[in-house]
Scaffold this active site. Sequence first.
Site, mmCIF file in Angstrom:
data_model
loop_
_atom_site.group_PDB
_atom_site.id
_atom_site.type_symbol
_atom_site.label_atom_id
_atom_site.label_comp_id
_atom_site.label_asym_id
_atom_site.label_seq_id
_atom_site.Cartn_x
_atom_site.Cartn_y
_atom_site.Cartn_z
ATOM 1 C CE LYS A 137 0.573 -0.520 11.674
ATOM 2 N NZ LYS A 137 -0.507 0.067 10.865
ATOM 3 C CD GLN A 144 -2.839 -0.940 7.980
ATOM 4 O OE1 GLN A 144 -2.568 -1.136 9.162
ATOM 5 N NE2 GLN A 144 -2.114 -0.122 7.224
ATOM 6 C CG ASP A 160 -3.540 4.284 13.696
ATOM 7 O OD1 ASP A 160 -2.369 4.642 13.924
ATOM 8 O OD2 ASP A 160 -3.924 3.869 12.584
#
Length: 286
Positions: free
Chosen positions: A53, A97, A120
Amino acid sequence: MKKNASLMLNGKALAASEERQLSERVAALRQRPVLAAIIVGDDPASQTYVRMKADACRRVGVEPRTLQLPATTSTQTLLTHIKALNEDAEVRGILLQHPVPTAIDERRCFDAIDMAKDVDGVSCLSFGRMVMNCTAWGSATPAGIMRLLAHYDIKLSGCHAVVLGRSPILGKPMAMMMLNADATVTICHSRTRALAERVKEADVLVAAVGRPHFVPSDWIKPGAVVIDAGYHPKEHCGDVVAERLPEITSAYTPVPGGVGPMTINTLISQTVRAAEQSARQPQPTL
Ligand code: NAP
C-alpha cells in the site's frame, strides 16, 4: 456453436491506469495528502500488505506514514494513537491493518476512526451509511470489486449474486453493495447447508472464504461471473480452483492480478478524494 471467450477482469491493468489519473489529481492539490497505516504486531502478511500500500501511495504522490506498534499494545493505547491521527490535519486517510492481536478490541478501534478519514470503510458508521446509500467511504476490497465490475460493464441488476463469506471487511459489505446495485443476494458462511447447491445458483459468485482452492469447478454455473477475493501467498492461489475458469465462466478475476490491486487502488483513490473534499471546505476565518 462457438462459445464466446471468457473475459479476464484485469485488476492490475485497471489499477495501473487509474494510478496515472490519481497522480495528476494529487499534483493539483496544495498539500500532499498523508495515508497513515497502523500495524499492531509482526504478522508477516500484514507487513507485506502495508508495504504494498505504501509503494502504491508513493507512485501517485500520496505520503505513506506507517505506525508500527508492538503486539502487546493495549486497546487504550491504540485508541490514543487513532485519536492523534484523527486530529492531525495532514492525515487524510487512516488504515488500521486487520487483524490486530486478539487481546485488542478491534471493533472499538475501527469505530474510533473519524468517518471522514475512514478510507478503508471499516467503521460501523461507514458501513451503515453505505448500506443506506448515504455518503461514506466503502470497504476497500468490495468497493474495488464494484469498480472492477463497472469498468467491464458487468451489470448486477436482476442477477443472482452469491457471496461466500460474511466477514465485516469483505463478505458483508460486498453483499450490501451488490444488493444496492439491484442484485438478488445470497450470503453463505460456515453454517450454510447444501453449500455447493447455493453456489451453483450464482450468476455472479464472490468467493471470500479464506481457504485455498475451496470452490471446485463443478460448483460454478456455466457462464457465471466469478470474482475470487481470496489470496493465499504460500499456495499462490485464491479460494477458487482456477484452471477451468476461462472455459466455464463468462468473466473471472485472476489471482494474483484481479481483486488485490483494486483493493489498494480503492484505498488510495478514497484518500485522494478525501483530500480533495477537505481542500474544498472553506478555511476557518480568524
Ligand atoms: P474471514 O474473516 O476469515 O472470513 C471468512 C468467511 O468465510 C467467514 O464468513 C466464514 O464463515 C466463511 N467460511 C469459512 N469456512 C467456511 C466453510 N467451510 N464454508 C463456508 N463458509 C466458510 O476472511 P476475510 O478477511 O473475509 O478474507 C477472506 C479471503 O479474502 C482471505 O483469503 C483473505 O486473504 C482475502 N482478502 C483479500 C483481500 C484482497 O485485497 N485481495 C482483502 C481482504 C481479504 P463464518 O462467518 O460462519 O465463520
